[in-house]
Write an enzyme that holds these catalytic residues in place. Structure first.
Site, mmCIF file in Angstrom:
data_model
loop_
_atom_site.group_PDB
_atom_site.id
_atom_site.type_symbol
_atom_site.label_atom_id
_atom_site.label_comp_id
_atom_site.label_asym_id
_atom_site.label_seq_id
_atom_site.Cartn_x
_atom_site.Cartn_y
_atom_site.Cartn_z
ATOM 1 N N PHE A 114 0.828 -1.220 0.000
ATOM 2 C CA PHE A 114 0.000 0.000 0.000
ATOM 3 C C PHE A 114 0.857 1.264 0.000
ATOM 4 C CE2 PHE A 114 -4.074 -1.891 2.185
ATOM 5 C CZ PHE A 114 -4.350 -2.603 1.038
ATOM 6 N N ASN A 175 0.071 -8.117 1.468
ATOM 7 C CA ASN A 175 1.317 -7.425 1.771
ATOM 8 C C ASN A 175 1.253 -6.482 2.965
ATOM 9 O OD1 ASN A 175 2.646 -8.650 -0.478
ATOM 10 N ND2 ASN A 175 1.552 -7.224 -1.818
#
Length: 361
Positions: A114, A175
């Site tokens: 992100f 992630n």
């Protein structure tokens, strides 16, 4: 891929994947909508979640993380664009290198985490395009170090609902540690309660209805799919995006297959399509489903629709097939509608549902 595209790909592949990505964004900024896409075909229009999509092909989240080039992407032929994932505060993401091309597999592994410029920068860009045509959704997430992730999602809804064509709640990236735990039944119920409440408040203030989509992982078992479907129906969520990247490495040939992160591209097609069909069966005919994962052509896009998708998205396919892929895919979908003798692309939906529902995941 044409000769010019092949030369462009060779040039970009001379750079590491993250640098190449930045160069492609810069090219779109500089060139604007240099490609106007295919002629509009009324047979490809899709009415879903209160919106009319000019064609069912969208750019998936992850490419235009900071809402820098949504209009240029629409110019390439996409029927809609999803920007983000955007988090409340800017964050750098995981250490580099964090993107790996698996050229033998037509795939990519990323562990970006992100990385984005945060709500404020994205919000300013979307405010600047107010009044322009085109469906632009916003994919919202939570900061990695947030102590209140549900509050991060609520804030995303509060800030973007009045500007976004739709909002996607992304809880399926592999992630950000612990993020996928929000897909569990009780946590998901709490999250969806919070975002729908925030959306309803915003809609009342702006006098518009903003559809809410939920983006899920492909690495879910049957019980987990049951739980997600139950909460989507209970909270009246407008749509589900199937799917994010996978942790599976089954059948890969590339040396980079050992890298940690989420896998996207051609190897994800079968798994994501099988999960899509299972969700369609659970959700019934009314909930919108967006099919993502391994789309490289009009035929693969159409197969997602046959498996139960109303709309489809791609991203990794453009890395290997170039910027003409969206327009080529849309033209191919028109040809498929003509070949099949149907009145609209929507007539293909669910025609291969049983086949894909029975496929292994």
């Amino acid at each position: 891929m044409g000769g010019v595209e092949r030369i462009g790909q060779k040039l970009l592949f001379a750079f590491d994947p993250e640098t190449a990505h930045g160069l492609s964004i810069a090219a779109l900024k500089a060139g604007g909508s240099f490609c106007r896409g295919p002629a509009r075909d009324a047979r490809l229009e899709v009415k879903a979640a209160g919106l009319t999509f000019p064609n069912p092909l969208g750019m998936a989240a992850g490419y235009d993380k900071n809402a820098e080039v949504p209009d240029a992407l629409i110019g390439l032929g996409f029927g809609f664009v999803e920007v983000g994932t955007v988090t409340p505060l800017p964050q750098a993401g995981n250490p580099k290198p964090r993107i790996f091309r698996l050229t033998q597999d037509n795939a990519v592994i990323n562990r970006l985490g992100f990385n984005n410029e945060g709500h404020e920068r994205c919000l300013a860009r979307l405010q600047a395009r107010t009044g322009r045509r085109g469906i632009v959704g916003v994919n919202i997430g939570a900061n990695k170090d947030s102590s209140a992730r549900i509050a991060d999602y609520r804030l995303g809804v509060e800030r973007f609902a009045s500007l976004a064509s739709y909002l996607t709640v992304n809880i399926s990236s592999p992630n950000t540690p612990g993020l996928r735990a929000l897909q569990a039944r009780e946590a998901l119920a709490e999250l969806l309660e919070a975002v729908t409440e925030a959306r309803d408040v915003s809609d009342a203030a702006s006098n518009k209805r903003t559809p809410l989509f939920l983006k899920i992982a492909p690495d879910l078992n049957e019980t987990e799919l049951d739980d997600i479907a139950a909460q989507v129906l209970a909270k009246n969520i407008d749509g589900v995006i199937v799917s994010n990247t996978t942790l599976s490495r089954h059948g890969l040939a590339s040396s980079h297959a050992v890298e940690a992160g989420g896998l996207s591209g051609r190897p994800l097609f079968a798994r994501s399509t099988a999960v899509l069909a299972r969700m369609r069966r659970r959700l019934g005919p009314e909930v919108v489903i967006v099919g993502v994962g391994g789309i490289t052509s009009a035929e693969t896009a159409a197969e997602k629709i046959r498996a139960g998708a109303d709309l489809v998205q791609l991203y990794t396919g453009m890395i290997y097939d170039g910027p003409a892929l969206p327009a080529r895919t849309v033209r191919g979908l028109s040809a498929i509608v003509q070949r099949e003798g149907v009145a609209s692309i929507g007539a293909l939906r669910d025609t291969a549902l049983a086949k894909w529902e029975a496929a292994p995941i």
